[in-house]
Scaffold this active site. Sequence first.
Site, PDB file in Angstrom:
ATOM      1  N   ASP A  88      41.393  35.960  81.373  1.00  0.00           N
ATOM      2  CA  ASP A  88      40.171  35.999  82.171  1.00  0.00           C
ATOM      3  C   ASP A  88      39.451  37.287  81.791  1.00  0.00           C
ATOM      4  O   ASP A  88      39.821  38.371  82.243  1.00  0.00           O
ATOM      5  CB  ASP A  88      40.518  35.982  83.664  1.00  0.00           C
ATOM      6  CG  ASP A  88      39.296  36.189  84.564  1.00  0.00           C
ATOM      7  OD1 ASP A  88      38.165  36.152  84.041  1.00  0.00           O
ATOM      8  OD2 ASP A  88      39.485  36.382  85.784  1.00  0.00           O
ATOM      9  N   GLU A 122      35.451  29.269  84.004  1.00  0.00           N
ATOM     10  CA  GLU A 122      36.288  29.967  84.986  1.00  0.00           C
ATOM     11  C   GLU A 122      36.613  29.113  86.218  1.00  0.00           C
ATOM     12  O   GLU A 122      37.781  29.046  86.633  1.00  0.00           O
ATOM     13  CB  GLU A 122      35.621  31.286  85.383  1.00  0.00           C
ATOM     14  CG  GLU A 122      35.657  32.316  84.265  1.00  0.00           C
ATOM     15  CD  GLU A 122      34.669  33.446  84.437  1.00  0.00           C
ATOM     16  OE1 GLU A 122      34.012  33.510  85.491  1.00  0.00           O
ATOM     17  OE2 GLU A 122      34.535  34.270  83.515  1.00  0.00           O
ATOM     18  N   ASP A 145      32.943  30.720  92.906  1.00  0.00           N
ATOM     19  CA  ASP A 145      33.432  31.821  92.071  1.00  0.00           C
ATOM     20  C   ASP A 145      32.392  32.940  92.005  1.00  0.00           C
ATOM     21  O   ASP A 145      31.414  32.852  91.261  1.00  0.00           O
ATOM     22  CB  ASP A 145      33.738  31.282  90.670  1.00  0.00           C
ATOM     23  CG  ASP A 145      34.330  32.335  89.744  1.00  0.00           C
ATOM     24  OD1 ASP A 145      34.413  33.507  90.160  1.00  0.00           O
ATOM     25  OD2 ASP A 145      34.706  31.993  88.610  1.00  0.00           O
ATOM     26  N   LYS A 169      30.138  42.356  79.863  1.00  0.00           N
ATOM     27  CA  LYS A 169      30.073  40.887  79.889  1.00  0.00           C
ATOM     28  C   LYS A 169      28.659  40.394  80.171  1.00  0.00           C
ATOM     29  O   LYS A 169      28.251  39.336  79.694  1.00  0.00           O
ATOM     30  CB  LYS A 169      31.048  40.359  80.952  1.00  0.00           C
ATOM     31  CG  LYS A 169      31.144  38.840  81.044  1.00  0.00           C
ATOM     32  CD  LYS A 169      32.242  38.473  82.019  1.00  0.00           C
ATOM     33  CE  LYS A 169      32.333  36.981  82.247  1.00  0.00           C
ATOM     34  NZ  LYS A 169      33.467  36.629  83.120  1.00  0.00           N
TER      35      LYS A 169
END
Length: 580
Positions: free
Chosen positions: A8, A147, A169, A70
């Site tokens: 992850d 994810e 999420d 990211k």
Amino acid sequence: MGKVIGIDLGTTNSCVAVMEGGEPTVIVNAEGDRTTPSVVAFSKKGERLVGAVAKRQAATNVDRTIASIKREMGTAYRKKIDGKSYTPQEISAYILMKLKKDAESYLGETVSEAVITVPAYFNDAQRQATKDAGRIAGLNVLRIINEPTSAALAYGLDNGDPQKIMVYDLGGGTFDVSLIEIGEGLIEVLATAGDNHLGGDDFDECLTNYIVEEYRKKEKINLAKDPVAFHRVREAAEEAKKTLSSQTIVNINLPFITTIHGEPKHLDMDVSRAVFDDLTRSLVDRTEIPVRKVLEDAGVSTAQLGMVLLVGGSTRIPAVQEKVRRLTGKEPSRNLNPDECVALGAAVQGAKLGGLVTTGAAADLILMDVTPLSLSIETVGGIATKIIDRNTTIPARYSKVFTTAANFQTSVEIKVLQGERQFARDNTLLGNFRLSGIKRAMAGVPQIEVTFDIDANGIVNVSAKDLGTGKEQSITITANNKLSDEEIEKAIHDAAMYEHEDHHRMEQLDAISDANTAIIRAQQYLAENRKTVDKDKKHELKAQISAVQKTIRFKKPEKLTDEEAARIREETEKLKGMTP
């Protein structure tokens, strides 16, 4: 094939897991933690720091520390340090290298295969950039998976009863919501939606700005103009946010936050949960639109939901949990650790792809994901003509026949778009290519078949073929800022060089550390056996202790030459040989 790890790669923190004994297991890193801060830094001496050590020094090394990279994946962003320009792929690769190394230490074997997760709403360029980062880190990325889907995979291992679940999420930098159906041995994504610029970082920013403004009102000092002070406030805001998830008030105390005319200034203030909730209400409200959209796209009502699974550290915020309750009418599940479940699901998928599970719940599960955004080409009038609709199950292959718009046209330009808007200009241009050699004919006569092929990673290939002549042209869609093979190879080479330097520096450090340990043990031996060791041996031992001390005196690992290190090891081995 060896072990396949699941990663992850998060905005704030990253996590790595592996399948052991039929169960996914989180791998503890070298620092003894289950997650690793997604932070990379370069010290003044040029050392590359990754994870907790990079985060700890960030306040005193702001300009040379990179966090939340990211959010820049798939863009033309560059970070320049010491004359070298680093891409988001390279920075992410350093984080992946750290996770890879921790996994190898844990498993006791080399790791070269991985499944890496991305936000469901990552576009094609962002997915490709993530794959490139894995390649630079020395990993063969078997699959890129979403994810929320990965979290559902981890959940589905122990909850295989047929049901529809919503995965909410909210991580450090992105928000995804997916509607997933779990059936007998099947996990199928029905719909997904999200926001690539909404996450814990935004909550931190709201609280940081509030603290800075309140301090400015009280002290007439703007901490935003002092990079070090501002970073300390940002760190304090992040910790305060976490504390407010379990307490209703938090004290923020930062002594010596700045100096004015030689006088030190301190920051000391209380922040209540009510104030925090008020500051961040608009952020929490922004999650509502994707939730309603995903329910509508899937054709599912809240009454049909079996469960809502919370993923991502930001879902610990009480106001977020309350929002989920109001939107779904369900009490969110806390069956899985929100920081770890994505990596656990990736480990399951990795083991399946690697053929490492043949029995048990994991072996029987089939995963069916979707593409998050529609794919189109531009046609006459600037219209975005859809070929693949959003929420189409992948892998997928769709074709559509088009024709020319002008007489005797011998070539056409294919512009590939991603998004939901009607006009091409309002969508994201993924790439374009030209099909030449079309047989001359009147407008509307040639038949040009355009085919979109999305692989299991969500990465797009597009081809165009003139059905009359058989001429064909195709591309793998990538962003304009995608690294070329040469750039990737150079990045791999640079990363390997850094790895060699880091290893070399660690060897130098170990030489001095080993010498100090040998000295302590020899001194302890003398102290414990002073009555039994003869005079000559005592003299020899003390002389050798002195010799080792002399070789390491004033020596610093980063400045140690190979000759000096060899001399230290030689004298240390002599000393070790003189003590039982």
